[in-house]
Design a protein around this motif. Structure first.
Motif, PDB file in Angstrom:
ATOM      1  N   VAL A  96      57.459  15.153  44.162  1.00  0.00           N
ATOM      2  CA  VAL A  96      57.144  16.557  43.879  1.00  0.00           C
ATOM      3  C   VAL A  96      57.656  16.969  42.504  1.00  0.00           C
ATOM      4  CG1 VAL A  96      57.593  18.942  44.589  1.00  0.00           C
ATOM      5  CG2 VAL A  96      57.075  17.193  46.311  1.00  0.00           C
ATOM      6  N   PHE A  97      58.900  16.619  42.203  1.00  0.00           N
ATOM      7  CA  PHE A  97      59.463  17.059  40.929  1.00  0.00           C
ATOM      8  C   PHE A  97      58.959  16.223  39.752  1.00  0.00           C
ATOM      9  CE2 PHE A  97      62.200  19.233  43.911  1.00  0.00           C
ATOM     10  CZ  PHE A  97      62.307  20.483  43.316  1.00  0.00           C
ATOM     11  N   THR A  98      58.501  15.015  40.027  1.00  0.00           N
ATOM     12  CA  THR A  98      57.830  14.235  38.981  1.00  0.00           C
ATOM     13  C   THR A  98      56.503  14.885  38.615  1.00  0.00           C
ATOM     14  OG1 THR A  98      58.855  12.130  39.601  1.00  0.00           O
ATOM     15  CG2 THR A  98      56.755  12.009  38.443  1.00  0.00           C
TER      16      THR A  98
ATOM     17  N   LYS B 266      46.606  20.165  45.496  1.00  0.00           N
ATOM     18  CA  LYS B 266      45.230  20.643  45.329  1.00  0.00           C
ATOM     19  C   LYS B 266      45.226  22.115  44.918  1.00  0.00           C
ATOM     20  CE  LYS B 266      40.873  21.231  47.853  1.00  0.00           C
ATOM     21  NZ  LYS B 266      40.184  21.083  49.170  1.00  0.00           N
ATOM     22  N   ARG B 267      46.060  22.901  45.572  1.00  0.00           N
ATOM     23  CA  ARG B 267      46.134  24.329  45.241  1.00  0.00           C
ATOM     24  C   ARG B 267      46.726  24.542  43.848  1.00  0.00           C
ATOM     25  NH1 ARG B 267      47.856  27.685  50.703  1.00  0.00           N
ATOM     26  NH2 ARG B 267      46.479  26.582  52.151  1.00  0.00           N
ATOM     27  N   ALA B 268      47.717  23.728  43.508  1.00  0.00           N
ATOM     28  CA  ALA B 268      48.343  23.857  42.187  1.00  0.00           C
ATOM     29  C   ALA B 268      47.320  23.626  41.084  1.00  0.00           C
ATOM     30  CB  ALA B 268      49.497  22.864  42.057  1.00  0.00           C
TER      31      ALA B 268
ATOM     32  N   ASP C 293      49.097  24.877  33.058  1.00  0.00           N
ATOM     33  CA  ASP C 293      50.021  23.854  33.549  1.00  0.00           C
ATOM     34  C   ASP C 293      51.358  24.466  33.955  1.00  0.00           C
ATOM     35  OD1 ASP C 293      48.389  21.673  33.504  1.00  0.00           O
ATOM     36  OD2 ASP C 293      49.070  20.904  31.570  1.00  0.00           O
ATOM     37  N   PHE C 294      51.769  25.518  33.277  1.00  0.00           N
ATOM     38  CA  PHE C 294      53.025  26.167  33.666  1.00  0.00           C
ATOM     39  C   PHE C 294      52.906  26.732  35.079  1.00  0.00           C
ATOM     40  CE2 PHE C 294      56.102  29.623  33.955  1.00  0.00           C
ATOM     41  CZ  PHE C 294      57.255  28.995  33.502  1.00  0.00           C
ATOM     42  N   GLU C 295      51.792  27.385  35.366  1.00  0.00           N
ATOM     43  CA  GLU C 295      51.580  27.944  36.700  1.00  0.00           C
ATOM     44  C   GLU C 295      51.476  26.840  37.747  1.00  0.00           C
ATOM     45  OE1 GLU C 295      48.100  30.316  36.260  1.00  0.00           O
ATOM     46  OE2 GLU C 295      49.148  31.970  35.281  1.00  0.00           O
ATOM     47  N   ARG C 296      50.905  25.703  37.364  1.00  0.00           N
ATOM     48  CA  ARG C 296      50.802  24.575  38.300  1.00  0.00           C
ATOM     49  C   ARG C 296      52.192  24.046  38.646  1.00  0.00           C
ATOM     50  NH1 ARG C 296      46.517  23.231  34.218  1.00  0.00           N
ATOM     51  NH2 ARG C 296      44.652  24.206  35.099  1.00  0.00           N
ATOM     52  N   GLY C 297      53.021  23.903  37.612  1.00  0.00           N
ATOM     53  CA  GLY C 297      54.393  23.469  37.862  1.00  0.00           C
ATOM     54  C   GLY C 297      55.151  24.476  38.705  1.00  0.00           C
TER      55      GLY C 297
ATOM     56  N   ARG D  93      55.530  16.771  35.025  1.00  0.00           N
ATOM     57  CA  ARG D  93      54.369  16.428  34.192  1.00  0.00           C
ATOM     58  C   ARG D  93      53.635  17.684  33.729  1.00  0.00           C
ATOM     59  NH1 ARG D  93      52.051  11.493  37.957  1.00  0.00           N
ATOM     60  NH2 ARG D  93      53.681   9.961  37.433  1.00  0.00           N
ATOM     61  N   PHE D  94      53.499  18.638  34.628  1.00  0.00           N
ATOM     62  CA  PHE D  94      52.831  19.887  34.248  1.00  0.00           C
ATOM     63  C   PHE D  94      53.637  20.622  33.178  1.00  0.00           C
ATOM     64  CE2 PHE D  94      50.854  19.808  38.677  1.00  0.00           C
ATOM     65  CZ  PHE D  94      49.593  19.476  38.207  1.00  0.00           C
ATOM     66  N   TYR D  95      54.936  20.755  33.404  1.00  0.00           N
ATOM     67  CA  TYR D  95      55.781  21.469  32.439  1.00  0.00           C
ATOM     68  C   TYR D  95      55.834  20.736  31.096  1.00  0.00           C
ATOM     69  CZ  TYR D  95      57.685  24.336  36.281  1.00  0.00           C
ATOM     70  OH  TYR D  95      57.847  25.205  37.329  1.00  0.00           O
ATOM     71  N   GLN D  96      55.964  19.421  31.158  1.00  0.00           N
ATOM     72  CA  GLN D  96      56.111  18.649  29.921  1.00  0.00           C
ATOM     73  C   GLN D  96      54.874  18.705  29.040  1.00  0.00           C
ATOM     74  OE1 GLN D  96      57.496  14.731  31.259  1.00  0.00           O
ATOM     75  NE2 GLN D  96      59.372  15.072  30.092  1.00  0.00           N
TER      76      GLN D  96
END
Length: 312
Positions: free
Chosen positions: A101-103, A57-59, A65-69, A107-110
């Motif tokens: 978590v890493f999935t 939720k915070r992300a 999206d980079f900051e979310r990842g 997704r954010f990074y990709q």
């Protein structure tokens, strides 16, 4: 219709987590808990999922999206510390949460990754590679980390991740080269928490057992890596690199003269590691042995124990 026992339903929840379905897994775990209020494994999984529901939720409140990842990845270390305090760790559940978590981070990074081969920021390549490595897809991780190192050849973080990935793939010679390079370029920039291969985890444990931690631990790793015969694959320095090494040693020697005891904890192992590189260079170019002896004397003055181990 009979209700399926909780142990039979948990694997289904874990599969949801592995595919990144955090919210659905949370709902299913809540239902499972109603069926069996004292099931320790369900409570463990629900504790972990609840933690990450809040973090996701915070992300999502971040602007890119980079900051979310970045936020999700940054919370893995606090999560592992938190979950260790709760008591028993269920490895299957922990693995599923890690995959989740890493999935999600991937997704954010990709979403920012361009498939057309256009050059992008090295850090984006590194983080995508880190996610793939954490998910166990070492082939893709290597591909991304090699792209990262091509974009930034001097990043300690990238070099360390690449070394770790090579080790996980069984390419030990390359792993040792990149690990040694990473800690030389800047041990303080290497995130030890995400290094997974047995070769580096064992070395970290051995150096921790000597009483080192934090940044001091990171600075001593390459020193004991040499002393224990772990980081024993070396390369020749180019003329420009040799010049930079001499300059760095000169700067460190001057800095250490007036350094506080606290600063010396970091500077001494860093300087010793630089001396090791200098000795290796002298050996590679068949330089006069008196130069090597001069450096050995400097090491002895800094740390007699290291000198004794190194010269055995």
């Amino acid at each position: 219709m009979a209700i399926e026992p909780v142990p039979g339903l948990l694997p289904q929840v874990y599969e949801l987590l592995k595919s990144g379905e955090l919210e659905q897994a949370n709902r299913d775990l809540a239902r499972l808990l109603q069926q069996d209020l004292e099931n320790a494994e369900v409570l463990f999984a629900l504790t972990g999922v609840t933690f990450w529901i809040d973090k996701l939720k915070r992300a999502r409140e971040s602007s890119t999206d980079f900051e979310r990842g970045e936020y999700l990845v940054s919370q893995w270390r606090p999560f592992t510390a938190y979950i260790e305090k709760t008591g028993r760790i269920y490895e299957v559940g922990m693995y599923a949460i890690r995959q989740c978590v890493f999935t999600l981070a991937l997704r954010f990074y990709q979403s920012l990754y361009r498939e057309d081969g256009t050059a992008q920021e090295a850090e984006l390549y590194r983080k995508i590679g880190l996610c793939y490595k954490s998910l166990g897809d070492y082939e893709r991780a290597l591909h991304l980390l090699e792209q990262a190192v091509n974009a930034d050849r001097d990043s300690p973080a990238i070099l360390a991740e690449l070394g770790d990935c090579y080790a996980l793939c069984g390419e030990m010679r390359l792993a040792k080269v990149y690990f040694r390079e990473a800690f030389f370029q800047g041990a303080n920039a290497v995130d030890l928490h995400f290094l997974e291969s047995e070769i580096i985890r064992r070395l970290i444990s051995q150096v921790q057992a000597l009483g080192f931690s934090g940044q001091v631990l990171a600075e001593w790793l390459p020193v004991y890596g040499v002393l224990y015969g772990v980081l024993n694959v070396k390369r020749e320095l180019r003329a420009l690199e040799f010049g930079k090494l001499k300059q760095a040693i000169f700067a460190l020697e001057n800095e250490i003269k007036d350094a506080s005891e606290q600063s010396r904890l970091v500077l001494v192992p860093r300087l010793i590691n630089h001396y090791f590189w200098l000795i290796d260079h002298y050996i590679n170019v068949n330089d006069d042995k008196t130069r090597i002896n001069e450096v050995l004397l400097k090491i002895k003055l800094l740390d007699t124990d290291v000198y004794n181990r190194y010269t055995v």
